[in-house]
Design a protein around this motif. Structure first.
Motif, PDB file in Angstrom:
ATOM      1  N   VAL A 111       0.967  -1.105  -0.085  1.00 35.26           N
ATOM      2  CA  VAL A 111       0.083   0.113   0.019  1.00 35.26           C
ATOM      3  C   VAL A 111       0.998   1.233   0.127  1.00 35.26           C
ATOM      4  O   VAL A 111       1.853   1.489   0.812  1.00 35.26           O
ATOM      5  N   LYS A 112       0.818   2.067  -0.890  1.00 40.03           N
ATOM      6  CA  LYS A 112       1.532   3.189  -0.977  1.00 40.03           C
ATOM      7  C   LYS A 112       0.556   4.351  -0.725  1.00 40.03           C
ATOM      8  O   LYS A 112      -0.800   4.582  -1.085  1.00 40.03           O
ATOM      9  N   GLU A 113       0.819   5.348   0.366  1.00 43.11           N
ATOM     10  CA  GLU A 113      -0.095   6.388   0.978  1.00 43.11           C
ATOM     11  C   GLU A 113      -0.334   7.373  -0.235  1.00 43.11           C
ATOM     12  O   GLU A 113       0.837   7.837  -0.944  1.00 43.11           O
ATOM     13  N   ARG A 114      -1.429   7.792  -0.680  1.00 42.10           N
ATOM     14  CA  ARG A 114      -1.801   8.913  -1.550  1.00 42.10           C
ATOM     15  C   ARG A 114      -2.540  10.106  -0.759  1.00 42.10           C
ATOM     16  O   ARG A 114      -2.975   9.934   0.160  1.00 42.10           O
ATOM     17  N   PHE A 115      -2.299  11.233  -1.462  1.00 44.71           N
ATOM     18  CA  PHE A 115      -2.839  12.397  -1.069  1.00 44.71           C
ATOM     19  C   PHE A 115      -3.032  13.356  -2.288  1.00 44.71           C
ATOM     20  O   PHE A 115      -2.115  13.055  -3.149  1.00 44.71           O
ATOM     21  N   ARG A 150     -11.657  16.332   4.177  1.00 39.84           N
ATOM     22  CA  ARG A 150     -10.938  15.336   5.369  1.00 39.84           C
ATOM     23  C   ARG A 150      -9.617  15.056   4.742  1.00 39.84           C
ATOM     24  O   ARG A 150      -9.543  15.010   3.574  1.00 39.84           O
ATOM     25  N   PRO A 151      -8.823  14.224   5.420  1.00 41.71           N
ATOM     26  CA  PRO A 151      -7.618  13.876   4.909  1.00 41.71           C
ATOM     27  C   PRO A 151      -7.637  12.692   3.869  1.00 41.71           C
ATOM     28  O   PRO A 151      -6.965  12.832   2.986  1.00 41.71           O
ATOM     29  N   THR A 152      -9.030  11.981   3.813  1.00 41.04           N
ATOM     30  CA  THR A 152      -8.863  11.146   2.555  1.00 41.04           C
ATOM     31  C   THR A 152     -10.283  11.485   1.986  1.00 41.04           C
ATOM     32  O   THR A 152     -10.696  10.899   0.904  1.00 41.04           O
ATOM     33  N   SER A 153     -11.103  12.781   2.002  1.00 40.33           N
ATOM     34  CA  SER A 153     -12.149  13.151   1.179  1.00 40.33           C
ATOM     35  C   SER A 153     -11.723  14.545   0.575  1.00 40.33           C
ATOM     36  O   SER A 153     -11.282  15.344   1.166  1.00 40.33           O
ATOM     37  N   TYR A 154     -12.487  14.435  -0.556  1.00 33.86           N
ATOM     38  CA  TYR A 154     -12.123  15.649  -1.359  1.00 33.86           C
ATOM     39  C   TYR A 154     -13.463  16.437  -2.210  1.00 33.86           C
ATOM     40  O   TYR A 154     -14.124  15.617  -2.565  1.00 33.86           O
ATOM     41  N   ARG A 155     -13.574  17.694  -2.382  1.00 33.07           N
ATOM     42  CA  ARG A 155     -14.615  18.315  -3.338  1.00 33.07           C
ATOM     43  C   ARG A 155     -13.896  18.309  -4.586  1.00 33.07           C
ATOM     44  O   ARG A 155     -12.679  19.113  -4.649  1.00 33.07           O
ATOM     45  N   LEU A 156     -14.748  18.099  -5.604  1.00 36.54           N
ATOM     46  CA  LEU A 156     -14.077  18.481  -7.064  1.00 36.54           C
ATOM     47  C   LEU A 156     -14.940  19.393  -7.746  1.00 36.54           C
ATOM     48  O   LEU A 156     -16.041  19.690  -7.389  1.00 36.54           O
ATOM     49  N   ASN A 166     -21.266  16.419  -3.949  1.00 35.19           N
ATOM     50  CA  ASN A 166     -20.944  15.680  -2.971  1.00 35.19           C
ATOM     51  C   ASN A 166     -19.343  15.772  -2.887  1.00 35.19           C
ATOM     52  O   ASN A 166     -18.536  16.038  -3.734  1.00 35.19           O
ATOM     53  N   SER A 167     -18.721  15.020  -1.597  1.00 37.52           N
ATOM     54  CA  SER A 167     -17.129  14.712  -1.497  1.00 37.52           C
ATOM     55  C   SER A 167     -16.817  13.628  -1.998  1.00 37.52           C
ATOM     56  O   SER A 167     -17.821  12.506  -2.161  1.00 37.52           O
ATOM     57  N   TRP A 168     -15.623  13.245  -2.383  1.00 36.75           N
ATOM     58  CA  TRP A 168     -15.243  11.802  -3.116  1.00 36.75           C
ATOM     59  C   TRP A 168     -14.270  11.412  -2.244  1.00 36.75           C
ATOM     60  O   TRP A 168     -13.095  12.174  -2.047  1.00 36.75           O
ATOM     61  N   HIS A 169     -14.099   9.971  -1.806  1.00 42.26           N
ATOM     62  CA  HIS A 169     -13.188   9.635  -1.217  1.00 42.26           C
ATOM     63  C   HIS A 169     -11.978   9.250  -1.914  1.00 42.26           C
ATOM     64  O   HIS A 169     -12.130   9.172  -3.374  1.00 42.26           O
ATOM     65  N   ILE A 170     -10.993   9.307  -1.392  1.00 40.65           N
ATOM     66  CA  ILE A 170      -9.628   8.973  -2.231  1.00 40.65           C
ATOM     67  C   ILE A 170      -9.527   7.661  -2.802  1.00 40.65           C
ATOM     68  O   ILE A 170      -8.901   7.622  -3.989  1.00 40.65           O
ATOM     69  N   ASP A 171     -10.209   6.752  -2.561  1.00 39.69           N
ATOM     70  CA  ASP A 171     -10.388   5.237  -3.146  1.00 39.69           C
ATOM     71  C   ASP A 171     -11.170   5.460  -4.530  1.00 39.69           C
ATOM     72  O   ASP A 171     -10.940   4.753  -5.496  1.00 39.69           O
ATOM     73  N   LYS A 172     -11.937   6.575  -4.717  1.00 40.12           N
ATOM     74  CA  LYS A 172     -12.532   6.672  -6.033  1.00 40.12           C
ATOM     75  C   LYS A 172     -12.060   7.755  -6.884  1.00 40.12           C
ATOM     76  O   LYS A 172     -12.537   7.998  -7.860  1.00 40.12           O
ATOM     77  N   LEU A 173     -10.837   8.125  -6.582  1.00 45.93           N
ATOM     78  CA  LEU A 173      -9.928   9.197  -7.500  1.00 45.93           C
ATOM     79  C   LEU A 173      -8.857   8.426  -7.774  1.00 45.93           C
ATOM     80  O   LEU A 173      -8.148   7.623  -7.120  1.00 45.93           O
ATOM     81  N   ARG A 174      -8.075   9.026  -8.884  1.00 45.70           N
ATOM     82  CA  ARG A 174      -6.831   8.751  -9.450  1.00 45.70           C
ATOM     83  C   ARG A 174      -6.263   9.941 -10.102  1.00 45.70           C
ATOM     84  O   ARG A 174      -6.829  10.618 -10.657  1.00 45.70           O
ATOM     85  N   ARG A 175      -5.143  10.189  -9.760  1.00 49.51           N
ATOM     86  CA  ARG A 175      -4.458  11.102 -10.330  1.00 49.51           C
ATOM     87  C   ARG A 175      -4.408  11.244 -11.741  1.00 49.51           C
ATOM     88  O   ARG A 175      -4.285  10.112 -12.439  1.00 49.51           O
ATOM     89  N   PHE A 176      -4.558  12.383 -12.575  1.00 49.53           N
ATOM     90  CA  PHE A 176      -4.607  12.693 -13.843  1.00 49.53           C
ATOM     91  C   PHE A 176      -3.168  13.281 -14.154  1.00 49.53           C
ATOM     92  O   PHE A 176      -2.993  14.326 -13.566  1.00 49.53           O
ATOM     93  N   TYR A 177      -2.637  12.551 -15.114  1.00 48.86           N
ATOM     94  CA  TYR A 177      -1.498  13.243 -15.694  1.00 48.86           C
ATOM     95  C   TYR A 177      -1.473  13.659 -17.099  1.00 48.86           C
ATOM     96  O   TYR A 177      -1.799  13.108 -18.173  1.00 48.86           O
ATOM     97  N   ALA A 178      -1.458  15.076 -17.306  1.00 52.32           N
ATOM     98  CA  ALA A 178      -1.649  15.832 -18.485  1.00 52.32           C
ATOM     99  C   ALA A 178      -0.533  15.671 -19.378  1.00 52.32           C
ATOM    100  O   ALA A 178       0.588  15.548 -18.941  1.00 52.32           O
TER     101      ALA A 178
END
Length: 178
Positions: A111-115, A150-156, A166-178
């Motif tokens: 597991v790699k910690e993400r933020f 929150r530490p693992t919840s984000y507004r988009l 709604n807020s989105w949990h980090i498990d439902k998000l993935r970094r986008f590389y442009a």
């Protein structure tokens, strides 16, 4: 574990007795309760009663344990078992703690910690995937992180600055590389 044991015992080619599992269930549960655990090396039966169970097979085949039973020494042996039960219980607690530590290390190794921080671009997991082809991507976006709730919840927000509900949990998000 019970279902796995029942499936192995129940499967017979061309036999469709739907309620046969009811007859097999007590034997399966007895077997699982009297079998020593791999983690603690002690059976659940011992953990509850402080002594190992005398199995029906031991009685039927006159095992050494049954043959050497002496009614006169039974109380003495039982007292010794009661005194050693706490020691075995503590030993099983230590074994369980070691086992859980190994599991924790294995999990944390992979597991790699993400933020994310405000302004990062992310992809969001599609919540409704009905009618989507199986090879289509399950991600939609890109979206921008508007706020860390929150530490693992984000507004988009969409790229044109309109909010995503709604807020989105980090498990439902993935970094986008442009």
């Amino acid at each position: 574990m019970i279902l796995d044991a029942l499936k192995k015992r129940m499967y017979r080619e061309n036999d469709k007795a739907p309620r046969r599992w009811l007859k097999e269930l007590p034997a399966m549960v007895w077997g699982l309760r009297t079998q020593p655990s791999h983690d603690t090396s002690i059976s659940p039966y011992f953990m509850v009663y402080g002594a190992e169970a005398v199995l029906p097979a031991d009685i039927a085949f006159r095992s050494a344990r049954v043959e050497n039973f002496d009614k006169g020494k039974a109380n003495e042996v039982r007292e010794l078992e009661v005194n050693s039960a706490k020691e075995k219980w503590l030993d099983s607690c230590v074994r369980t703690a070691k086992y859980l530590a190994v599991l924790r290390r294995y999990y944390n190794r992979n597991v790699k910690e993400r933020f994310f921080v405000v302004g990062d671009l992310v992809l969001k997991w599609k919540t409704n995937q009905a009618g989507v082809h199986k090879l289509a991507t399950p991600w939609e976006g890109p979206f921008m992180i508007k706020e860390v709730t929150r530490p693992t919840s984000y507004r988009l927000a969409h790229l044109d600055s309109t909010d995503v509900p709604n807020s989105w949990h980090i498990d439902k998000l993935r970094r986008f590389y442009a």
